[in-house]
Each structure stands twice: as C-alpha cells, then as structure tokens.
Scaffold this motif. Structure first.
Motif, PDB file in Angstrom:
ATOM      1  N   VAL A 160     120.433  53.616 -75.161  1.00  0.00           N
ATOM      2  CA  VAL A 160     119.994  53.060 -76.382  1.00  0.00           C
ATOM      3  C   VAL A 160     120.283  51.540 -76.692  1.00  0.00           C
ATOM      4  O   VAL A 160     121.538  51.191 -77.081  1.00  0.00           O
TER       5      VAL A 160
ATOM      6  N   ASN B 274     112.313  60.934 -78.585  1.00  0.00           N
ATOM      7  CA  ASN B 274     112.932  61.089 -77.303  1.00  0.00           C
ATOM      8  C   ASN B 274     113.966  61.958 -77.399  1.00  0.00           C
ATOM      9  O   ASN B 274     113.978  63.099 -76.548  1.00  0.00           O
TER      10      ASN B 274
ATOM     11  N   LYS C 167     116.898  46.814 -78.960  1.00  0.00           N
ATOM     12  CA  LYS C 167     115.512  46.929 -79.311  1.00  0.00           C
ATOM     13  C   LYS C 167     115.235  48.238 -79.688  1.00  0.00           C
ATOM     14  O   LYS C 167     113.789  48.240 -80.491  1.00  0.00           O
ATOM     15  N   GLN C 168     115.826  49.283 -79.660  1.00  0.00           N
ATOM     16  CA  GLN C 168     115.675  50.424 -80.359  1.00  0.00           C
ATOM     17  C   GLN C 168     116.034  50.769 -81.458  1.00  0.00           C
ATOM     18  O   GLN C 168     116.120  51.931 -81.893  1.00  0.00           O
TER      19      GLN C 168
ATOM     20  N   PHE D 218     110.461  55.962 -81.409  1.00  0.00           N
ATOM     21  CA  PHE D 218     110.427  56.257 -79.988  1.00  0.00           C
ATOM     22  C   PHE D 218     111.736  57.069 -79.833  1.00  0.00           C
ATOM     23  O   PHE D 218     111.571  57.941 -79.131  1.00  0.00           O
ATOM     24  N   ILE D 219     112.914  56.315 -80.017  1.00  0.00           N
ATOM     25  CA  ILE D 219     114.083  57.023 -79.631  1.00  0.00           C
ATOM     26  C   ILE D 219     114.459  58.406 -80.098  1.00  0.00           C
ATOM     27  O   ILE D 219     114.867  59.376 -79.514  1.00  0.00           O
TER      28      ILE D 219
ATOM     29  N   PRO E 101     117.311  53.872 -86.206  1.00  0.00           N
ATOM     30  CA  PRO E 101     116.601  53.999 -85.003  1.00  0.00           C
ATOM     31  C   PRO E 101     115.116  54.092 -84.958  1.00  0.00           C
ATOM     32  O   PRO E 101     114.365  54.521 -85.933  1.00  0.00           O
ATOM     33  N   THR E 102     114.518  53.596 -83.924  1.00  0.00           N
ATOM     34  CA  THR E 102     112.885  53.452 -84.033  1.00  0.00           C
ATOM     35  C   THR E 102     112.495  54.872 -83.734  1.00  0.00           C
ATOM     36  O   THR E 102     113.098  55.738 -83.302  1.00  0.00           O
TER      37      THR E 102
ATOM     38  N   THR F  35     120.870  58.607 -71.671  1.00  0.00           N
ATOM     39  CA  THR F  35     119.848  57.563 -72.020  1.00  0.00           C
ATOM     40  C   THR F  35     120.586  56.380 -72.702  1.00  0.00           C
ATOM     41  O   THR F  35     121.383  56.359 -73.379  1.00  0.00           O
TER      42      THR F  35
END
Length: 143
Positions: A82, A100, A85-86, A96-97, A93-94, A80
């Motif tokens: 990264v 995930n 923006k993440q 979302f990541i 880290p956001t 993935t």
C-alpha cells in the motif's frame, strides 16, 4: 498531534467500516489473519508467520510503504503493498485499496502501527474483520 492528524482523525470518525460485532476467538478458531504494518516492521513478523503456518492459519499482510513502488520489498508471504498513491492527502485510504482488502474475509486484524500513524489507523478502522487488535487505545477504532 499535528493539524493534519487532527483533521484525519475527524474525517475517520465520520466514516464507518462495515458493522463489527465484538467477538473473541481462541487460537484454534482462527483461519484468516490480516496484519497491517509498515515496511520497517517486516522482520518482526517472521516468528508469528511460522507459528501460523504450523497451525494452518492463512496470513495476509498489508505493507504500508513510503518509497518508490519499484523499490518496495517483496517478502515470500501473501501481501499487498500500500503506497502513498493509495491514500488521500488526509491519509484516508482510497476506495480501490479498501475494496481490495474488504473482498477477503478476516477473522483477525492486527494493526502494528502506533497511535500517531494515521495510515494504519485508517486501514484498521475501514477494513472489515471479526476481531481487531492494536497496540493502542483510540475510541474511533471501536475495537
């Protein structure tokens, strides 16, 4: 250490990853490995990935990439990208990541970043794995 890194370290020390019990694994016990690296480190992984493939160990790589997402590398293994923006301004880290990466269960997390690279440090701390390895010592990682 820069002011941003100092603030980032403090913010990370306030966050907790899912509880990790200290464990050690022999090579034959490993099933899933997560490697956190930067895009310039991909060449270093080839021999390790070949060894894992021979031993039927699944490897997933989180590649931290600074450039434009359209120009990101696309290696031929599970990964993935990264991107900037993440991560927040403080290199955290956001959700979302994190969501995930935390949906997968890893036996081993290997952080290839150094102690000045806050993005890999933050991912290492906040992603769950049974065993974590890094090339530096830092008390907030709880390795």
């Amino acid at each position: 250490m820069s002011l941003i890194n100092t603030i980032s370290s403090y913010l990370l020390s306030q966050k907790e990853s899912p509880e990790t019990v200290k464990q050690f694994f022999s090579w034959v016990q490993l099933n899933k490995i997560l490697i956190i690296c930067y895009d310039y480190q991909l060449d270093e992984l080839t021999d390790f990935l070949k060894s894992c493939k021979i031993d039927n160990i699944s490897v997933y790589v989180a590649i931290i990439y600074k450039g434009k997402i359209e120009q990101a590398p696309s290696p031929n293994f599970k990964h993935t990208i990264v991107d900037q923006k993440q991560f927040s301004f403080f290199k955290i880290p956001t959700p979302f990541i994190l969501k995930n990466l935390n949906t997968k269960s890893f036996d081993l997390l290997i952080n290839l970043g150094n102690n000045n690279q806050m993005k890999s440090l933050a991912l290492s701390k906040l992603v769950y794995a049974k065993c974590k390895i890094s090339n530096f010592q830092n008390p907030i990682l709880n390795f």
